[in-house]
Write a protein that holds these residues in place. Structure first.
Motif, PDB file in Angstrom:
ATOM      1  N   ILE A   1      71.247  -6.561  39.641  1.00 34.59           N
ATOM      2  CA  ILE A   1      72.703  -6.867  39.427  1.00 34.59           C
ATOM      3  C   ILE A   1      73.563  -6.745  40.753  1.00 34.59           C
ATOM      4  O   ILE A   1      73.441  -5.781  41.300  1.00 34.59           O
ATOM      5  N   GLY A   2      74.171  -7.925  40.990  1.00 26.95           N
ATOM      6  CA  GLY A   2      74.703  -8.086  42.207  1.00 26.95           C
ATOM      7  C   GLY A   2      73.773  -8.695  42.992  1.00 26.95           C
ATOM      8  O   GLY A   2      73.454  -8.204  44.121  1.00 26.95           O
ATOM      9  N   CYS A   3      73.080  -9.918  42.793  1.00 25.70           N
ATOM     10  CA  CYS A   3      72.006 -10.252  43.456  1.00 25.70           C
ATOM     11  C   CYS A   3      72.358 -10.809  44.986  1.00 25.70           C
ATOM     12  O   CYS A   3      71.336 -10.729  45.652  1.00 25.70           O
TER      13      CYS A   3
ATOM     14  N   ALA B   1      72.861  -9.179  29.726  1.00 22.78           N
ATOM     15  CA  ALA B   1      72.499  -8.508  28.353  1.00 22.78           C
ATOM     16  C   ALA B   1      72.106  -9.647  27.361  1.00 22.78           C
ATOM     17  O   ALA B   1      71.114  -9.651  26.589  1.00 22.78           O
ATOM     18  N   LYS B   2      72.996 -10.652  27.333  1.00 23.78           N
ATOM     19  CA  LYS B   2      72.615 -11.843  26.403  1.00 23.78           C
ATOM     20  C   LYS B   2      71.614 -12.708  26.606  1.00 23.78           C
ATOM     21  O   LYS B   2      71.260 -13.371  25.827  1.00 23.78           O
ATOM     22  N   LEU B   3      71.284 -12.809  28.082  1.00 26.98           N
ATOM     23  CA  LEU B   3      69.854 -13.547  28.400  1.00 26.98           C
ATOM     24  C   LEU B   3      68.729 -12.791  28.171  1.00 26.98           C
ATOM     25  O   LEU B   3      67.748 -13.474  28.026  1.00 26.98           O
ATOM     26  N   LEU B   4      68.815 -11.606  27.957  1.00 27.27           N
ATOM     27  CA  LEU B   4      67.393 -10.867  27.893  1.00 27.27           C
ATOM     28  C   LEU B   4      66.879 -10.927  26.404  1.00 27.27           C
ATOM     29  O   LEU B   4      67.503 -10.789  25.369  1.00 27.27           O
ATOM     30  N   GLU B   5      65.586 -11.182  26.424  1.00 30.60           N
ATOM     31  CA  GLU B   5      64.799 -10.872  25.095  1.00 30.60           C
ATOM     32  C   GLU B   5      64.576  -9.640  24.598  1.00 30.60           C
ATOM     33  O   GLU B   5      64.225  -9.474  23.487  1.00 30.60           O
ATOM     34  N   LYS B   6      64.450  -8.828  25.674  1.00 34.72           N
ATOM     35  CA  LYS B   6      64.141  -7.330  25.492  1.00 34.72           C
ATOM     36  C   LYS B   6      64.710  -6.495  26.422  1.00 34.72           C
ATOM     37  O   LYS B   6      64.947  -7.103  27.555  1.00 34.72           O
ATOM     38  N   PRO B   7      64.702  -5.184  26.409  1.00 38.94           N
ATOM     39  CA  PRO B   7      65.346  -4.092  27.594  1.00 38.94           C
ATOM     40  C   PRO B   7      64.259  -4.387  28.651  1.00 38.94           C
ATOM     41  O   PRO B   7      63.192  -5.036  28.675  1.00 38.94           O
ATOM     42  N   VAL B   8      64.657  -4.072  30.016  1.00 36.97           N
ATOM     43  CA  VAL B   8      64.012  -4.466  31.219  1.00 36.97           C
ATOM     44  C   VAL B   8      63.376  -3.343  31.729  1.00 36.97           C
ATOM     45  O   VAL B   8      63.645  -2.032  31.134  1.00 36.97           O
ATOM     46  N   ASP B   9      62.249  -3.322  32.227  1.00 36.71           N
ATOM     47  CA  ASP B   9      61.704  -2.200  32.909  1.00 36.71           C
ATOM     48  C   ASP B   9      62.164  -1.564  34.242  1.00 36.71           C
ATOM     49  O   ASP B   9      61.862  -0.332  34.252  1.00 36.71           O
ATOM     50  N   GLY B  10      62.915  -2.230  34.701  1.00 39.80           N
ATOM     51  CA  GLY B  10      63.425  -1.684  36.075  1.00 39.80           C
ATOM     52  C   GLY B  10      64.729  -2.402  36.209  1.00 39.80           C
ATOM     53  O   GLY B  10      64.993  -3.561  35.916  1.00 39.80           O
ATOM     54  N   ILE B  11      65.514  -1.507  37.154  1.00 45.41           N
ATOM     55  CA  ILE B  11      67.046  -2.168  37.282  1.00 45.41           C
ATOM     56  C   ILE B  11      67.394  -2.061  38.971  1.00 45.41           C
ATOM     57  O   ILE B  11      66.838  -0.983  39.225  1.00 45.41           O
ATOM     58  N   VAL B  12      67.539  -2.920  39.577  1.00 46.39           N
ATOM     59  CA  VAL B  12      68.288  -2.903  41.174  1.00 46.39           C
ATOM     60  C   VAL B  12      69.540  -3.094  41.280  1.00 46.39           C
ATOM     61  O   VAL B  12      70.155  -4.243  40.459  1.00 46.39           O
ATOM     62  N   CYS B  13      70.431  -2.336  41.520  1.00 45.26           N
ATOM     63  CA  CYS B  13      72.009  -2.516  41.669  1.00 45.26           C
ATOM     64  C   CYS B  13      72.392  -2.085  42.835  1.00 45.26           C
ATOM     65  O   CYS B  13      72.394  -1.053  43.140  1.00 45.26           O
ATOM     66  N   ASN B  14      72.853  -2.975  43.993  1.00 45.03           N
ATOM     67  CA  ASN B  14      73.176  -2.636  45.172  1.00 45.03           C
ATOM     68  C   ASN B  14      74.680  -3.095  45.319  1.00 45.03           C
ATOM     69  O   ASN B  14      75.013  -4.104  45.778  1.00 45.03           O
TER      70      ASN B  14
ATOM     71  N   TRP C   1      62.985   2.640  35.022  1.00 45.62           N
ATOM     72  CA  TRP C   1      63.540   3.145  36.088  1.00 45.62           C
ATOM     73  C   TRP C   1      64.439   2.120  36.802  1.00 45.62           C
ATOM     74  O   TRP C   1      64.693   1.020  36.540  1.00 45.62           O
ATOM     75  N   ALA C   2      65.457   2.819  37.570  1.00 45.52           N
ATOM     76  CA  ALA C   2      66.552   2.004  38.278  1.00 45.52           C
ATOM     77  C   ALA C   2      66.665   2.583  39.867  1.00 45.52           C
ATOM     78  O   ALA C   2      66.317   3.531  40.186  1.00 45.52           O
ATOM     79  N   ILE C   3      67.023   1.438  40.477  1.00 41.86           N
ATOM     80  CA  ILE C   3      67.353   2.079  42.072  1.00 41.86           C
ATOM     81  C   ILE C   3      68.866   1.447  42.189  1.00 41.86           C
ATOM     82  O   ILE C   3      69.311   0.297  41.955  1.00 41.86           O
ATOM     83  N   PHE C   4      69.442   2.401  42.757  1.00 36.30           N
ATOM     84  CA  PHE C   4      71.001   2.230  42.978  1.00 36.30           C
ATOM     85  C   PHE C   4      71.488   2.389  44.561  1.00 36.30           C
ATOM     86  O   PHE C   4      70.977   3.366  45.035  1.00 36.30           O
ATOM     87  N   SER C   5      72.041   1.357  44.905  1.00 34.98           N
ATOM     88  CA  SER C   5      72.450   1.660  46.385  1.00 34.98           C
ATOM     89  C   SER C   5      73.905   1.221  46.285  1.00 34.98           C
ATOM     90  O   SER C   5      74.602   0.799  45.712  1.00 34.98           O
ATOM     91  N   GLY C   6      74.415   1.139  47.762  1.00 35.06           N
ATOM     92  CA  GLY C   6      75.750   0.692  48.131  1.00 35.06           C
ATOM     93  C   GLY C   6      76.626   2.043  47.877  1.00 35.06           C
ATOM     94  O   GLY C   6      77.779   1.847  47.910  1.00 35.06           O
ATOM     95  N   ILE C   7      75.911   3.015  48.038  1.00 35.66           N
ATOM     96  CA  ILE C   7      76.651   4.313  47.620  1.00 35.66           C
ATOM     97  C   ILE C   7      76.724   5.288  49.206  1.00 35.66           C
ATOM     98  O   ILE C   7      75.517   5.409  49.702  1.00 35.66           O
ATOM     99  N   LEU C   8      77.892   5.527  49.199  1.00 36.66           N
ATOM    100  CA  LEU C   8      78.303   6.503  50.402  1.00 36.66           C
ATOM    101  C   LEU C   8      77.771   7.887  50.078  1.00 36.66           C
ATOM    102  O   LEU C   8      77.856   7.980  48.837  1.00 36.66           O
ATOM    103  N   LEU C   9      77.239   8.551  51.053  1.00 36.85           N
ATOM    104  CA  LEU C   9      76.681   9.919  50.997  1.00 36.85           C
ATOM    105  C   LEU C   9      77.747  10.730  50.066  1.00 36.85           C
ATOM    106  O   LEU C   9      77.279  11.394  49.196  1.00 36.85           O
ATOM    107  N   GLU C  10      78.923  10.806  50.303  1.00 34.04           N
ATOM    108  CA  GLU C  10      79.989  11.549  49.810  1.00 34.04           C
ATOM    109  C   GLU C  10      80.021  11.144  48.243  1.00 34.04           C
ATOM    110  O   GLU C  10      80.824  11.928  47.656  1.00 34.04           O
ATOM    111  N   GLN C  11      79.773  10.123  47.904  1.00 31.71           N
ATOM    112  CA  GLN C  11      79.978   9.414  46.501  1.00 31.71           C
ATOM    113  C   GLN C  11      78.764   9.623  45.715  1.00 31.71           C
ATOM    114  O   GLN C  11      78.753   9.295  44.502  1.00 31.71           O
TER     115      GLN C  11
END
Ligand code: SAM
Length: 306
Positions: free
Chosen positions: A172-174, A229-242, A264-274
């Motif tokens: 997400i946000g490729c 969500a509309k493109l998916l045939e079923k839920p995903v196994d992993g999410i990356v979102c930076n 599982w998911a990986i989230f980034s683009g996050i400042l430490l204080e956030q």
């Protein structure tokens, strides 16, 4: 009318490089590069001329000044000039070099020859005007997290490759597509990549071709999680979102709706204080924060559903 760009040149102390990159990104710069100059660092940023007036550049100069003073470093100098499109791409390309990330990846600019040997997974990139050259700490944290994620195989799985090959991810946000391509090279079966910026989607498509990614393995679309969500045939196994903390917090409920109990998911683009507010939003939506990885002022949350 010819396409013209602002070239911003910022000479700063090396410790300011990361925060300047981020300022330039938030300011709307489409490409950034840096080079070391004796004891200082020269950061360049490029953005279409129509996106900024002289007053905006003056405001940027003030922000850069404040950022430096806040951390007790000397104030950087900002110079700007207008260049045409051709100069922009050549100028930026001159300063972008191959880069190793984590233990597995090598990012190779598309216009440079490939390394002769080595066992790294090579991601060839021409990000064009999209974010995601691998130079930013947040992208690096995501690639390193993916590397760890694909190295983790529960002992109960006899066929390691079969397990890896079943993984479907949402990116997400490729941006340039760097994370989707990285996941596919690590063995993911398929990636769904979305970005609200049509130029990023274009960039992801052309980078997938550049890396010989089989067209069946990548689905791209302009938009966000609702479109995905509309493109998916079923839920995903992993999410990356930076993306950015505020955007992630807003998207968490929708991302939870495309997840399985094992996702599982990986989230980034996050400042430490956030990080606390993002972790709170995730926990409220049924995610467990497993690890927090930090680089400079940025962090990356590795989470799972339960
Ligand atoms: C920091 S870049 C990340 C690019 C790449 N994934 C990487 O890790 O280098 C964030 C991207 O998210 C996109 N974006 C911003 N808000 C979004 C949203 N609500 N949904 C989807 N994409 C979004 C931006 O256009 C930008 O390309």
């Amino acid at each position: 009318m010819a396409n013209t760009w602002w070239e911003l040149q910022i000479l700063c102390e090396p410790d300011l490089e990361e925060s300047i990159f981020w300022r330039l990104e938030s300011f709307g710069c489409r490409g950034t590069a840096s080079e070391t100059k004796e004891n200082s660092c020269l950061v360049r940023g490029y953005l279409p001329q129509f996106q900024a007036q002289l007053l905006d550049l003056a405001a940027l100069s003030l922000w850069l000044r404040q950022d430096a003073l806040c951390v007790g470093l000397s104030v950087p100098t900002l110079h700007w000039q207008i260049i045409d499109e051709e100069d922009w791409s050549t100028s930026w390309k001159q300063h972008w070099q191959p880069q190793e990330i984590g233990d597995r990846f090598l990012i190779n600019p598309a216009w440079l020859p490939l390394p002769i040997s080595g066992d790294r997974l090579v991601i060839k990139l021409d990000p064009g005007v999209a974010f995601g050259t691998g130079a930013h700490a947040t992208t690096q944290l995501c690639l390193e997290s993916l590397e760890m994620r694909f190295a983790q195989v529960p002992p109960s799985f006899a066929d390691v490759n079969a397990q890896k090959n079943d993984v479907v991810i949402a990116d997400i946000g490729c941006g340039s597509g760097i994370l989707s391509i990285g996941a596919l090279l690590l063995g993911a079966k398929k990636a769904y990549a979305v970005d609200t910026d049509p130029l990023a989607v274009q960039s992801t498509n052309s980078n997938c071709i550049l890396n010989d990614i089989n067209a069946e393995k990548i689905v791209t679309a302009q938009g966000s999680v609702d479109v995905l969500a509309k493109l998916l045939e079923k839920p995903v196994d992993g999410i990356v979102c930076n993306i950015l903390a505020d955007v992630i917090i807003e998207l968490v409920p929708q991302m939870s709706a495309i997840a399985l109990p094992t996702t599982w998911a990986i989230f980034s683009g996050i400042l430490l204080e956030q990080s606390k507010s993002v972790a709170d939003a995730l926990e409220k939506n049924g995610w467990v924060v497993a690890t927090l990885w930090r680089r400079q002022e940025w962090c990356c949350l590795n989470v799972r559903r339960s």
